[in-house]
Design an enzyme around this catalytic site. Structure first.
Site, mmCIF file in Angstrom:
data_model
loop_
_atom_site.group_PDB
_atom_site.id
_atom_site.type_symbol
_atom_site.label_atom_id
_atom_site.label_comp_id
_atom_site.label_asym_id
_atom_site.label_seq_id
_atom_site.Cartn_x
_atom_site.Cartn_y
_atom_site.Cartn_z
ATOM 1 N N TRP A 104 0.815 -1.225 0.000
ATOM 2 C CA TRP A 104 0.000 0.000 0.000
ATOM 3 C C TRP A 104 0.839 1.261 0.000
ATOM 4 O O TRP A 104 0.469 2.259 -0.629
ATOM 5 C CB TRP A 104 -1.006 0.004 1.154
ATOM 6 C CG TRP A 104 -2.162 -0.917 0.881
ATOM 7 C CD1 TRP A 104 -2.470 -2.067 1.556
ATOM 8 C CD2 TRP A 104 -3.139 -0.808 -0.172
ATOM 9 N NE1 TRP A 104 -3.570 -2.666 0.989
ATOM 10 C CE2 TRP A 104 -3.999 -1.923 -0.071
ATOM 11 C CE3 TRP A 104 -3.360 0.117 -1.189
ATOM 12 C CZ2 TRP A 104 -5.075 -2.128 -0.949
ATOM 13 C CZ3 TRP A 104 -4.426 -0.084 -2.063
ATOM 14 C CH2 TRP A 104 -5.264 -1.191 -1.936
ATOM 15 N N ASP A 188 -1.674 6.445 6.533
ATOM 16 C CA ASP A 188 -2.736 5.560 6.047
ATOM 17 C C ASP A 188 -2.879 4.457 7.097
ATOM 18 O O ASP A 188 -2.052 3.564 7.204
ATOM 19 C CB ASP A 188 -2.352 4.964 4.689
ATOM 20 C CG ASP A 188 -3.381 3.950 4.183
ATOM 21 O OD1 ASP A 188 -4.363 3.675 4.897
ATOM 22 O OD2 ASP A 188 -3.186 3.427 3.064
ATOM 23 N N LYS A 212 -12.303 -2.124 6.751
ATOM 24 C CA LYS A 212 -11.368 -3.084 7.329
ATOM 25 C C LYS A 212 -11.789 -3.384 8.772
ATOM 26 O O LYS A 212 -12.163 -4.475 9.110
ATOM 27 C CB LYS A 212 -9.932 -2.552 7.299
ATOM 28 C CG LYS A 212 -9.492 -1.998 5.949
ATOM 29 C CD LYS A 212 -9.505 -3.067 4.872
ATOM 30 C CE LYS A 212 -9.355 -2.523 3.469
ATOM 31 N NZ LYS A 212 -8.038 -2.103 3.102
HETATM 32 C C1 LIG Z 1 -7.612 -1.494 1.903
HETATM 33 C C2 LIG Z 1 -6.512 -0.526 1.993
HETATM 34 C C3 LIG Z 1 -6.402 0.540 1.094
HETATM 35 C C4 LIG Z 1 -7.358 0.725 -0.073
HETATM 36 O O1 LIG Z 1 -8.635 0.977 0.353
HETATM 37 P P1 LIG Z 1 -9.771 1.290 -0.738
HETATM 38 O O2 LIG Z 1 -10.967 1.538 0.110
HETATM 39 O O3 LIG Z 1 -9.893 0.078 -1.606
HETATM 40 O O4 LIG Z 1 -9.316 2.478 -1.505
HETATM 41 C C5 LIG Z 1 -5.355 1.421 1.241
HETATM 42 N N1 LIG Z 1 -4.472 1.287 2.240
HETATM 43 C C6 LIG Z 1 -4.548 0.286 3.128
HETATM 44 C C7 LIG Z 1 -3.542 0.191 4.225
HETATM 45 C C8 LIG Z 1 -5.565 -0.651 3.031
HETATM 46 O O5 LIG Z 1 -5.639 -1.657 3.915
#
Ligand SMILES: *Cc1c(COP(=O)(O)O)cnc(C)c1O
Length: 376
Positions: A104, A188, A212
């Site tokens: 990511w 993030d 998540k």
């Molecule tokens: C799932 C995830 C993303 C992407 O999320 P989307 O909702 O599909 O844009 C980005 N960063 C991390 C750490 C993730 O777990």
């Protein structure tokens, strides 16, 4: 019929009481005669849902009013572009530094390179090839003292938990080393948000997709220090402009109303279950249990360095590759589902978010033992 144990990395398992409450309120939310999906986002009913969700989230995080809470859309992926667009006028040219620790952060790095001048401040990879070709597995997080951040960096981006690789940064820098000016840290936190108390006040911006550990897909949660508002560039869509979203309390345009409602129920569930301290305790127990079992075998392996191991996403492999398919098939039969690793690296991945209880981990370990007994 009982529900299967769901190890999906996202959209992922939700607490059963949350689903039950949503079901019971589906046709008639609190005597209104309509569902949350059918009400105006300007109505006092929806404003109440939003206000409670925000208040509960602030309470869980002990988040001061210096931060705006934004309920927005587009997912964490979109934030990689939205953040530079919102900070554009703070600098002559955006200089964006990155800590690379896995899938990511690489995705974020590539997206940010379209908006600013990017540089790697530290990396947990050995031979990183940004063209996406061959890569060593990501197995560790570079210690903060080794991060080399530019004096003129507009911000520093890190991913606190790499969902694909199972690598977690447990120590967030309080102030960046060797720097006199304070450079905003942008995190993030999609996959460890609400899994433990996190030092959000060390950051300029923390963002997370809800699906998540915090709710359903459609909602992106952004916590932004108010000092960073007011710098959006001309290219920033007004509906994604943080200043607008903050000013209109996430209702500048129609927000993902139903997902906000679901996250609100999740926040209440966390509050009723010992808050983040207890989430952390449970997540530590669950992940320690699975890691110690994996480490005790010569049948399964996880190559992440102990200090960098994620408590929420645990990727592992079978030493005998040919057993991968039978493992996944047998797991499904045992009602252990969505254990496939991310399509970029394969293997197996067990995501142990807040809503996956200790008994789910126990069922997984029992299955793994039995599988080893049969095929080992
Ligand atoms: C799932 C995830 C993303 C992407 O999320 P989307 O909702 O599909 O844009 C980005 N960063 C991390 C750490 C993730 O777990």
């Amino acid at each position: 019929m009982s529900r299967p144990w769901n190890f999906s990395a996202g959209p992922s398992t939700l607490p059963k009481p949350v689903l039950e409450q949503a079901a019971s309120e589906m046709l008639d939310w609190h005597g209104t005669g309509i569902s949350v999906m059918e009400m105006s986002h300007r109505s006092r009913h929806f404003c109440q849902i939003r206000d409670e969700a925000e208040a509960d989230l602030r309470e869980l995080l002990a988040l001061p009013d210096d931060y705006a809470v934004l309920f927005t859309t587009g997912g964490a992926t979109t934030e990689n572009a939205v953040i530079p667009m919102n900070l554009m006028r703070r600098h002559k040219e955006l200089a964006i530094d990155f800590i690379l620790t896995g899938y990511w952060s690489i995705r974020s790095f590539k997206e940010a390179s379209r908006y600013g001048n990017v540089k790697v401040a530290a990396s947990g990879g050995y031979s990183i090839r940004l063209d996406g070709a061959e890569q060593q597995p990501w197995t560790w997080t570079p210690p903060v003292q080794t991060w080399s951040v530019r004096q003129n960096a507009s911000y520093l981006h890190m991913c606190s938990n790499e969902t694909v690789d199972g690598v977690e940064i447990t120590e967030w820098p309080v102030s960046l080393p060797r720097l006199k000016v304070k450079i905003p840290l942008v995190v993030d936190a999609s996959s460890n948000f609400l899994s433990r108390p996190l030092p959000i006040t060390n950051t300029g911006i923390t963002f997370a997709s809800a699906q998540k550990n915090a709710g359903a897909a459609g909602l992106t949660i952004v916590l932004v220090h108010r000092d960073l508002l007011g710098y959006s560039g001309i290219n920033c869509p007004s509906s994604l402009n943080y200043t607008n979203i903050a000013k209109f309390r996430s209702c500048y345009n129609t927000p993902p109303a139903y997902s906000i409602y679901i996250s609100g129920l999740v926040f209440k569930w966390i509050k009723n279950n010992g808050a983040l301290e207890n989430m952390e305790k449970q997540n530590r127990l669950k992940s320690n249990w699975l890691y110690s079992y994996i480490d005790s075998t010569e049948f399964y392996s996880n190559s992440v360095h102990h200090a960098s191991r994620s408590r929420t996403n645990i990727p592992f492999r079978l030493y005998r590759k040919a057993l991968h398919e039978p493992f996944i098939r047998g797991a499904k039969e045992a009602r252990l589902i969505q254990l496939e690793g991310h399509r970029s690296i394969g293997g197996i991945r067990a995501s142990l978010y807040n809503a996956l209880p200790l008994s789910g981990v126990s069922a997984l370990i029992e299955y793994m033992k039995d599988f080893e007994y049969r095929y080992g």
